[in-house]
Design a protein around this motif. Structure first.
Motif, short mmCIF file in Angstrom:
data_model
loop_
_atom_site.label_atom_id
_atom_site.label_comp_id
_atom_site.label_asym_id
_atom_site.label_seq_id
_atom_site.Cartn_x
_atom_site.Cartn_y
_atom_site.Cartn_z
N ILE A 194 0.85 -1.20 0.00
CA ILE A 194 0.00 0.00 0.00
C ILE A 194 0.88 1.25 0.00
CG2 ILE A 194 -1.70 1.33 1.33
CD1 ILE A 194 -3.05 -1.04 0.26
N GLY A 195 1.91 1.25 0.85
CA GLY A 195 2.81 2.41 0.95
C GLY A 195 3.45 2.74 -0.38
N ASN A 196 3.94 1.71 -1.08
CA ASN A 196 4.57 1.96 -2.37
C ASN A 196 3.56 2.42 -3.41
OD1 ASN A 196 7.62 1.30 -2.73
ND2 ASN A 196 6.84 -0.07 -1.15
N GLY A 197 2.36 1.85 -3.34
CA GLY A 197 1.30 2.31 -4.24
C GLY A 197 0.99 3.77 -3.99
N LEU A 198 0.94 4.15 -2.70
CA LEU A 198 0.66 5.55 -2.35
C LEU A 198 1.78 6.46 -2.86
CD1 LEU A 198 -0.69 5.28 1.31
CD2 LEU A 198 -1.95 6.09 -0.69
N GLY A 199 3.02 6.02 -2.69
CA GLY A 199 4.15 6.82 -3.15
C GLY A 199 4.09 7.06 -4.64
N TYR A 200 3.72 5.99 -5.37
CA TYR A 200 3.56 6.09 -6.82
C TYR A 200 2.41 7.04 -7.15
CZ TYR A 200 2.00 4.41 -11.45
OH TYR A 200 1.57 4.32 -12.74
N GLY A 201 1.27 6.81 -6.47
CA GLY A 201 0.07 7.62 -6.75
C GLY A 201 0.29 9.09 -6.47
N ALA A 202 0.99 9.39 -5.36
CA ALA A 202 1.21 10.79 -4.99
C ALA A 202 1.95 11.52 -6.10
CB ALA A 202 2.00 10.86 -3.69
N ILE A 203 3.02 10.89 -6.61
CA ILE A 203 3.79 11.53 -7.68
C ILE A 203 2.94 11.65 -8.95
CG2 ILE A 203 5.83 11.33 -9.15
CD1 ILE A 203 6.50 12.00 -6.28
N LEU A 204 2.19 10.58 -9.25
CA LEU A 204 1.34 10.59 -10.44
C LEU A 204 0.38 11.77 -10.41
CD1 LEU A 204 1.65 8.21 -12.39
CD2 LEU A 204 -0.60 7.43 -11.68
N ILE A 205 -0.26 11.95 -9.27
CA ILE A 205 -1.27 13.01 -9.17
C ILE A 205 -0.60 14.39 -9.22
CG2 ILE A 205 -3.03 14.01 -7.64
CD1 ILE A 205 -3.63 11.01 -6.88
N LEU A 206 0.57 14.52 -8.55
CA LEU A 206 1.30 15.79 -8.61
C LEU A 206 1.62 16.17 -10.07
CD1 LEU A 206 4.00 15.87 -5.78
CD2 LEU A 206 2.18 17.52 -6.23
N ILE A 207 2.15 15.19 -10.81
CA ILE A 207 2.49 15.46 -12.21
C ILE A 207 1.24 15.85 -12.97
CG2 ILE A 207 3.50 14.52 -14.32
CD1 ILE A 207 4.89 12.42 -12.57
N ALA A 208 0.16 15.09 -12.73
CA ALA A 208 -1.08 15.34 -13.47
C ALA A 208 -1.64 16.72 -13.18
CB ALA A 208 -2.11 14.27 -13.14
N ILE A 209 -1.53 17.16 -11.91
CA ILE A 209 -2.03 18.49 -11.56
C ILE A 209 -1.30 19.55 -12.38
CG2 ILE A 209 -2.09 20.23 -9.72
CD1 ILE A 209 -2.73 17.94 -7.77
N VAL A 210 0.04 19.46 -12.39
CA VAL A 210 0.83 20.43 -13.15
C VAL A 210 0.46 20.37 -14.63
CG1 VAL A 210 3.16 21.09 -13.85
CG2 VAL A 210 2.72 20.30 -11.51
N ARG A 211 0.40 19.15 -15.16
CA ARG A 211 0.14 19.02 -16.60
C ARG A 211 -1.26 19.47 -16.98
NH1 ARG A 211 1.86 13.35 -18.89
NH2 ARG A 211 1.18 14.33 -20.82
N GLU A 212 -2.25 19.16 -16.15
CA GLU A 212 -3.61 19.54 -16.54
C GLU A 212 -3.80 21.04 -16.46
OE1 GLU A 212 -6.87 17.23 -14.96
OE2 GLU A 212 -8.31 18.77 -15.55
N ILE A 213 -3.24 21.68 -15.40
CA ILE A 213 -3.41 23.13 -15.28
C ILE A 213 -2.76 23.85 -16.44
CG2 ILE A 213 -2.75 25.16 -13.93
CD1 ILE A 213 -3.21 23.57 -11.43
N PHE A 214 -1.49 23.48 -16.74
CA PHE A 214 -0.80 24.24 -17.78
C PHE A 214 -1.12 23.75 -19.19
CE2 PHE A 214 1.75 25.08 -13.99
CZ PHE A 214 1.66 26.46 -14.00
N GLY A 215 -1.55 22.50 -19.30
CA GLY A 215 -1.85 21.97 -20.63
C GLY A 215 -3.28 22.22 -21.06
N LYS A 216 -4.20 22.21 -20.11
CA LYS A 216 -5.61 22.34 -20.46
C LYS A 216 -6.27 23.53 -19.78
CE LYS A 216 -6.64 18.31 -22.64
NZ LYS A 216 -7.65 18.02 -23.66
N GLY A 217 -5.59 24.12 -18.81
CA GLY A 217 -6.20 25.23 -18.08
C GLY A 217 -7.29 24.79 -17.13
N THR A 218 -7.34 23.51 -16.84
CA THR A 218 -8.40 23.02 -15.95
C THR A 218 -7.79 22.19 -14.82
OG1 THR A 218 -8.66 20.99 -17.21
CG2 THR A 218 -10.03 22.85 -17.86
#
Lengths: 238, 242
Positions: free
Chosen positions: B151-175
């Motif tokens: 679970i811990g490793n899944g969370l570590g993976y997920g946290a980074i995934l979501i961080l990247i996605a937040i940056v990419r969605e805001i600057f790539g789509k404005g949403t």
């Protein structure tokens, strides 16, 4: 080192457990998954006539989508000579498979939406090639069978932000609304996606910068795809 | 190390608290000090591919957390029975069947998201994080700890995934999660068929025009690089003294 017998027994046991439980789970979820898939496809069809529905497709519930299809949508199949095929409904036709057949043997799905105000919309399905993989879409025609009421596209693997804009950017399909697939002389023209901007406002739409190949794919798909329906359209008009 | 861990745990250990310091460390370590993506650099492929939008990244994270957690649990339960020579095959069977469960569940619960993630759900099978944890930890530890570690490793993976996605969605789509955030019009926001997206602050930075690079997987590489840089400059444990 373990004996071969132990290894074989272990693998046999674990694979049988996994096989049985996964099959069970699949059987349990199969019917709902099939419904979900058909609702997904129906939404895609409805999105072509988004502007003429009581509310936008995105706001319709699954049940409402099903109701529209059972009450207001005729689901027909036409062959290449423009005749209706008996005993088949549109959802049974898989255009991806039809594309592999010789042209004369293909059948095409046709959805006819009967709006509450008595208007009819003819929804044609088209399929072609983009840059990386297949693209497909639906084209809704007005009652006059030559004015486009709306289109919706989808794709298997176009580049996000470039080719994928045919689906992701709502301004691209919106351009097709009101375009004509026949010119004034009644010649079939289809609608062309023009690189550098549309010149003929009746038959052309603006391309997408950076996605010329996908845009040409859309042009080609529409040109061929709508023409397949021509025998039917000319019969329906007369 | 594996043999020691299996044989040398006396029964007394059973009396340890269910969630003690060790479990906490197993759960928290992968979030920062031993993050699977930014420190171990595993699971990069899917981190590049699915992170252009936040919603699918969240689904992907949940799927991976489920798979790492339960594959660790099952592998650990079977660790004394799995013949050494076929242990990788056994692990793969466990991972593959859990991924199939995820796939079936998505088809059942949310078909549009299933279509959006398409092949990447299936590719969890090849995610190095999952198999890495099974080999390095679950094969040598008790089920509960292996589960927490997964679970811990899944969370570590997920946290980074979501961080990247937040940056990419805001600057790539404005949403963000489909809601308009910056840039002019946010008609594009209705990318999820089920979500009726309303534009929120759509005109906040009306001059902003979406960065098309951010939508491409290459942008995720830059974002991961910056994350690694930030993490290494703040986390003392990761600073390479040599």
């Amino acid at each position: 080192m373990e004996s071969t017998g132990k290894i074989v027994t272990f693998i046999l046991i674990i694979t049988s457990i996994v096989a049985v439980s996964l099959t069970g789970l699949r059987e349990l979820t199969k019917s709902q998954a099939a419904i979900n898939e058909s609702v997904f496809n129906k939404r895609a069809i409805l999105s072509a006539i988004d502007k003429y529905l009581d509310k936008p497709t995105a706001q319709l519930t699954d049940a409402e989508v099903q109701t529209i299809f059972s009450e207001r949508m005729e689901q027909k199949v036409v062959d290449m000579d423009g005749n209706l095929v008996d005993g088949m409904t549109a959802a049974q036709v898989d255009l991806a498979k039809e594309r592999k057949k010789p042209e004369a043997e293909r059948v095409l799905p046709l959805y006819i939406y009967n709006a509450t105000d008595g208007n009819k919309f003819y929804i044609l399905s088209v399929r072609g090639n983009g840059l990386w993989d297949e693209i497909w879409g639906v084209v809704a025609l007005q009652d006059d069978l030559k004015t486009i009421a709306g289109v919706a596209f989808d794709h298997a693997g176009e580049t996000p932000g470039l080719g994928a804009e045919i689906k992701d950017n709502p301004t691209f399909p919106a351009q097709f609304r009101g375009k004509k697939i026949y010119d004034e002389q009644g010649e079939y023209t289809s609608v062309v996606v023009r690189k550098g901007g549309a010149r003929d406002k009746n038959h052309e739409v603006d391309g997408i910068s950076g996605a010329t190949v996908t845009a040409d794919g859309v042009t080609e798909m529409l040109k061929r795809g709508i023409r397949y329906y021509e025998p039917y359209l000319s019969k329906a008009k007369s | 190390m594996a043999d020691v861990a299996v044989k040398d745990k006396p029964k007394v250990q059973e009396r340890e608290p269910l969630f003690g310091a060790k479990e906490k460390k197993l759960l928290v370590d992968p979030l920062n000090d031993n993050n699977p993506i930014t420190v171990q650099v595993l699971g990069i492929c899917s981190a590049l591919a699915v992170t252009s939008l936040v919603a699918p990244s969240i689904v992907m994270s949940v799927a991976v957390i489920f798979v790492t957690g339960f594959s660790s649990l099952f592998t650990s339960l079977l660790r004394n029975y799995i013949p050494k020579s076929v242990r990788l095959i056994a692990q793969l069977i466990i991972i593959a069947s859990l991924v199939t469960v995820v796939e079936l569940a998505l088809k059942y619960l949310n078909y549009p998201i299933y279509r959006q993630l398409s092949v990447y759900i299936g590719l969890i099978i090849t995610n190095c994080i999952v198999m890495g944890r099974l080999e390095a930890f679950a094969m040598a530890n008790k089920p509960w700890r292996a589960f927490v570690d997964g679970i811990g490793n899944g969370l570590g993976y997920g946290a980074i995934l979501i961080l990247i996605a937040i940056v990419r969605e805001i600057f790539g789509k404005g949403t963000l999660l489909g809601f308009g955030l910056i840039g002019p019009s946010n008609e594009q926001a209705s990318y999820l068929i089920n979500t009726a997206a309303e534009s929120g602050f759509g005109s906040l930075f009306a001059w902003y025009s979406n960065n098309n690079l951010m939508v491409l997987p290459a942008a995720a590489m830059f974002v991961i690089g910056i994350l690694i840089w930030l993490q290494r400059s703040y986390n003392q444990k990761l600073i390479d003294i040599s």
